[in-house]
Design an enzyme around this catalytic site. Structure first.
Site, PDB file in Angstrom:
ATOM      1  N   HIS A 123      -3.470   7.145   2.309  1.00 23.61           N
ATOM      2  CA  HIS A 123      -3.831   5.831   1.769  1.00 23.61           C
ATOM      3  C   HIS A 123      -5.200   5.463   2.321  1.00 23.61           C
ATOM      4  O   HIS A 123      -5.487   5.695   3.497  1.00 23.61           O
ATOM      5  CB  HIS A 123      -2.770   4.803   2.180  1.00 23.61           C
ATOM      6  CG  HIS A 123      -3.183   3.399   1.892  1.00 23.61           C
ATOM      7  ND1 HIS A 123      -3.587   2.992   0.649  1.00 23.61           N
ATOM      8  CD2 HIS A 123      -3.277   2.301   2.703  1.00 23.61           C
ATOM      9  CE1 HIS A 123      -3.906   1.706   0.692  1.00 23.61           C
ATOM     10  NE2 HIS A 123      -3.730   1.265   1.924  1.00 23.61           N
TER      11      HIS A 123
ATOM     12  N   ASN B 179     -10.132  -0.170  -0.701  1.00 24.58           N
ATOM     13  CA  ASN B 179      -8.667  -0.091  -0.650  1.00 24.58           C
ATOM     14  C   ASN B 179      -8.105  -0.679  -1.953  1.00 24.58           C
ATOM     15  O   ASN B 179      -8.125  -1.893  -2.145  1.00 24.58           O
ATOM     16  CB  ASN B 179      -8.172  -0.869   0.571  1.00 24.58           C
ATOM     17  CG  ASN B 179      -6.650  -0.843   0.715  1.00 24.58           C
ATOM     18  OD1 ASN B 179      -5.945  -0.380  -0.177  1.00 24.58           O
ATOM     19  ND2 ASN B 179      -6.159  -1.350   1.834  1.00 24.58           N
TER      20      ASN B 179
ATOM     21  N   CYS C 121       0.814  -1.230   0.000  1.00 25.48           N
ATOM     22  CA  CYS C 121       0.000   0.000   0.000  1.00 25.48           C
ATOM     23  C   CYS C 121       0.840   1.269   0.000  1.00 25.48           C
ATOM     24  O   CYS C 121       0.317   2.353  -0.255  1.00 25.48           O
ATOM     25  CB  CYS C 121      -0.946  -0.011   1.195  1.00 25.48           C
ATOM     26  SG  CYS C 121      -2.119  -1.363   1.090  1.00 25.48           S
TER      27      CYS C 121
HETATM   28  O1  UT7 Z   1      -3.940  -1.294   3.442  1.00 29.05           O
HETATM   29  C1  UT7 Z   1      -2.963  -2.135   3.965  1.00 29.05           C
HETATM   30  C2  UT7 Z   1      -2.954  -2.148   5.439  1.00 29.05           C
HETATM   31  N1  UT7 Z   1      -4.180  -2.685   5.958  1.00 29.05           N
HETATM   32  C3  UT7 Z   1      -4.850  -1.993   6.848  1.00 29.05           C
HETATM   33  O2  UT7 Z   1      -4.494  -0.897   7.176  1.00 29.05           O
HETATM   34  C4  UT7 Z   1      -6.050  -2.667   7.478  1.00 29.05           C
HETATM   35  C5  UT7 Z   1      -5.946  -2.578   8.970  1.00 29.05           C
HETATM   36  N2  UT7 Z   1      -6.984  -3.307   9.664  1.00 29.05           N
HETATM   37  C6  UT7 Z   1      -8.308  -2.955   9.619  1.00 29.05           C
HETATM   38  O3  UT7 Z   1      -8.678  -2.041   8.903  1.00 29.05           O
HETATM   39  C7  UT7 Z   1      -9.249  -3.666  10.527  1.00 29.05           C
HETATM   40  O4  UT7 Z   1      -8.519  -4.452  11.419  1.00 29.05           O
HETATM   41  C8  UT7 Z   1     -10.300  -4.546   9.785  1.00 29.05           C
HETATM   42  C9  UT7 Z   1     -11.268  -3.670   9.024  1.00 29.05           C
HETATM   43  C10 UT7 Z   1      -9.610  -5.509   8.860  1.00 29.05           C
HETATM   44  C11 UT7 Z   1     -11.123  -5.326  10.813  1.00 29.05           C
HETATM   45  O5  UT7 Z   1     -11.738  -4.432  11.727  1.00 29.05           O
HETATM   46  P1  UT7 Z   1     -11.525  -4.641  13.284  1.00 29.05           P
HETATM   47  O6  UT7 Z   1     -12.283  -3.574  13.942  1.00 29.05           O
HETATM   48  O7  UT7 Z   1     -10.068  -4.719  13.575  1.00 29.05           O
HETATM   49  O8  UT7 Z   1     -12.230  -6.020  13.530  1.00 29.05           O
HETATM   50  P2  UT7 Z   1     -11.637  -7.328  14.244  1.00 29.05           P
HETATM   51  O9  UT7 Z   1     -10.753  -8.070  13.296  1.00 29.05           O
HETATM   52  O10 UT7 Z   1     -11.098  -6.980  15.583  1.00 29.05           O
HETATM   53  O11 UT7 Z   1     -12.950  -8.138  14.452  1.00 29.05           O
HETATM   54  C12 UT7 Z   1     -13.989  -7.691  15.362  1.00 29.05           C
HETATM   55  C13 UT7 Z   1     -15.174  -8.619  15.210  1.00 29.05           C
HETATM   56  C14 UT7 Z   1     -14.781 -10.093  15.251  1.00 29.05           C
HETATM   57  O12 UT7 Z   1     -15.826 -10.801  15.887  1.00 29.05           O
HETATM   58  P3  UT7 Z   1     -15.711 -11.214  17.425  1.00 29.05           P
HETATM   59  O13 UT7 Z   1     -14.490 -12.089  17.527  1.00 29.05           O
HETATM   60  O14 UT7 Z   1     -15.572  -9.930  18.189  1.00 29.05           O
HETATM   61  O15 UT7 Z   1     -17.002 -11.932  17.668  1.00 29.05           O
HETATM   62  C15 UT7 Z   1     -14.750 -10.486  13.806  1.00 29.05           C
HETATM   63  O16 UT7 Z   1     -14.973 -11.847  13.601  1.00 29.05           O
HETATM   64  O17 UT7 Z   1     -15.800  -8.408  13.946  1.00 29.05           O
HETATM   65  C16 UT7 Z   1     -15.873  -9.651  13.247  1.00 29.05           C
HETATM   66  N3  UT7 Z   1     -15.772  -9.384  11.814  1.00 29.05           N
HETATM   67  C17 UT7 Z   1     -16.834  -9.085  11.065  1.00 29.05           C
HETATM   68  N4  UT7 Z   1     -18.135  -8.963  11.345  1.00 29.05           N
HETATM   69  C18 UT7 Z   1     -18.966  -8.641  10.342  1.00 29.05           C
HETATM   70  C19 UT7 Z   1     -14.657  -9.357  11.043  1.00 29.05           C
HETATM   71  N5  UT7 Z   1     -14.986  -9.061   9.785  1.00 29.05           N
HETATM   72  C20 UT7 Z   1     -16.323  -8.882   9.765  1.00 29.05           C
HETATM   73  C21 UT7 Z   1     -17.237  -8.554   8.765  1.00 29.05           C
HETATM   74  N6  UT7 Z   1     -18.550  -8.441   9.107  1.00 29.05           N
HETATM   75  N7  UT7 Z   1     -16.873  -8.325   7.492  1.00 29.05           N
END
Ligand code: UT7
Length: 332
Positions: A256, A286, A116
């Site tokens: 980004h 993204n 990225c």
């Molecule tokens: O561009 C290159 C660099 N990449 C980035 O900068 C991305 C950085 N990371 C992020 O943007 C975020 O971590 C994500 C958008 C990928 C995920 O968001 P998050 O707030 O960190 O969610 P999480 O992984 O901590 O998950 C929270 C909850 C989990 O459920 P439990 O364990 O709390 O029950 C996940 O299973 O949300 C769940 N979850 C979803 N729920 C509904 C994960 N993906 C989804 C989804 N829909 N699509």
């Protein structure tokens, strides 16, 4: 004699016509439009469909538009650099293919892989060739067909990414405009959190690697999120300090587009109001190396000669960085 700087003299983007909405994703994985909007900011992404079409096709579209806009012939291009993590092939370089497709017969071309942050790494590299006086016209492309490496059964990654390309032309300026400074960083120890497991020399493609779905983006979202917030905010604040820029001096922050929450954290740390932050994540998602040139393309008409612009990115590698540039033209 005044110093030669590398100025962006044209910008062009391209996104393919097909789209993938949050409503579409609700039918593919266990997610909701609400979750995607509030956690990432994405509403719709563009997807490149069609047999035999790859990253170079989007890059070539952007470059053709760029040349037409600037009114120059492809044969005038000295060098073309393409930032991508989704090359058409492992080799040859996608930049070579773009040059061939647009007819840049006098250019030499190569790819840069910094995920990225790829556009920032490529732009900084390209600027050196202008600053030395060696080249007069260098094109930097940021292009990714993320849909080719996204697992549409993995709800944690498939909601974020989209396809697209952006390109800029760099030319010499002796008016003190163009790229002023850059700070670029990488830390390979972050690779465990964001990578593609198979298809490289460590794990060439096999039936097993395909069965285990290892040819897709793997991301451990939380650690990447934390590192991105810190990395992008720190380096953006650092480049302002180094160049004695206050928040009032900054006309635009071009971040980004990975996650709206990372963008907000960076803007807050810089003290830059939301009215000065380019955000188009809602309509493209993204697009990896393409996000920053796609922002410049969308905002081009609002940019004025002399505007102080800060570009900032964080991505796989880990890689991250910031560029300070002065916009070099008015759009009629
Ligand atoms: O561009 C290159 C660099 N990449 C980035 O900068 C991305 C950085 N990371 C992020 O943007 C975020 O971590 C994500 C958008 C990928 C995920 O968001 P998050 O707030 O960190 O969610 P999480 O992984 O901590 O998950 C929270 C909850 C989990 O459920 P439990 O364990 O709390 O029950 C996940 O299973 O949300 C769940 N979850 C979803 N729920 C509904 C994960 N993906 C989804 C989804 N829909 N699509």
């Amino acid at each position: 004699m005044s110093r030669i700087t590398a100025a962006i003299t044209a910008v062009q983007g391209y996104v393919p016509p097909d789209t993938l909405t949050n409503a579409d994703l609700e039918k593919m994985v266990d997610t909701t439009d609400e979750w995607i909007r509030t956690r990432t900011g994405v509403e719709v992404r563009h997807i490149l469909k069609g047999e035999g079409l790859g990253t170079s096709d989007m890059g070539a579209e952007a470059v053709r538009g760029l040349l037409a806009k600037r009114g120059i012939d492809a044969s005038e291009i000295d060098l073309l650099i393409c930032a991508t993590v989704t090359p058409d092939h492992l080799f040859p370089a996608t930049a070579n293919i773009i040059s061939d497709k647009v007819g840049a017969v006098n250019a030499w071309s190569y790819d840069i892989n910094a995920a990225c942050s790829g556009f920032l790494f490529a732009l900084t590299t390209a600027s050196q060739f202008i600053e030395t006086g060696k080249y007069k016209k260098v094109i930097v492309v940021g292009a990714d067909k993320m849909s080719s490496i996204v697992d549409y059964t993995d709800r944690a990654t498939c909601i974020i990414f989209g396809d697209g390309a952006g390109a800029v032309l760099l030319e010499p300026s002796s008016d003190g405009l163009g790229l002023m400074d850059s700070i670029l960083r990488s830390d390979g120890s972050g690779r465990q959190y964001l990578h593609q497991k198979a298809g490289g020399s460590v794990k060439p493609a096999s039936h097993e690697s395909v069965d285990k779905r290892e040819h897709f983006v793997f991301q451990d979202g939380q650690p990447v999120f934390k590192a991105a917030v810190k990395g992008m905010a720190d380096v953006s604040a650092e480049i302002m300090e180094k160049n004695n820029l206050s928040a009032e001096d900054v006309a635009w922050l071009v971040p980004h587009q990975a996650n709206l929450r990372i963008i907000d954290a960076t803007a807050n740390r810089m003290g830059v109001g939301s009215e000065k932050v380019m955000i188009n994540i809602q309509k493209y998602g993204n697009t990896t190396a393409a996000t920053i040139p796609l922002c410049l393309w969308d905002w081009e008409k609002k940019l004025h000669t002399g505007d102080n612009i800060i570009l900032a990115a964080f991505g796989g590698g880990f890689t991250w960085g910031s560029i300070y540039l002065k916009w070099a033209y008015e759009t009629k």
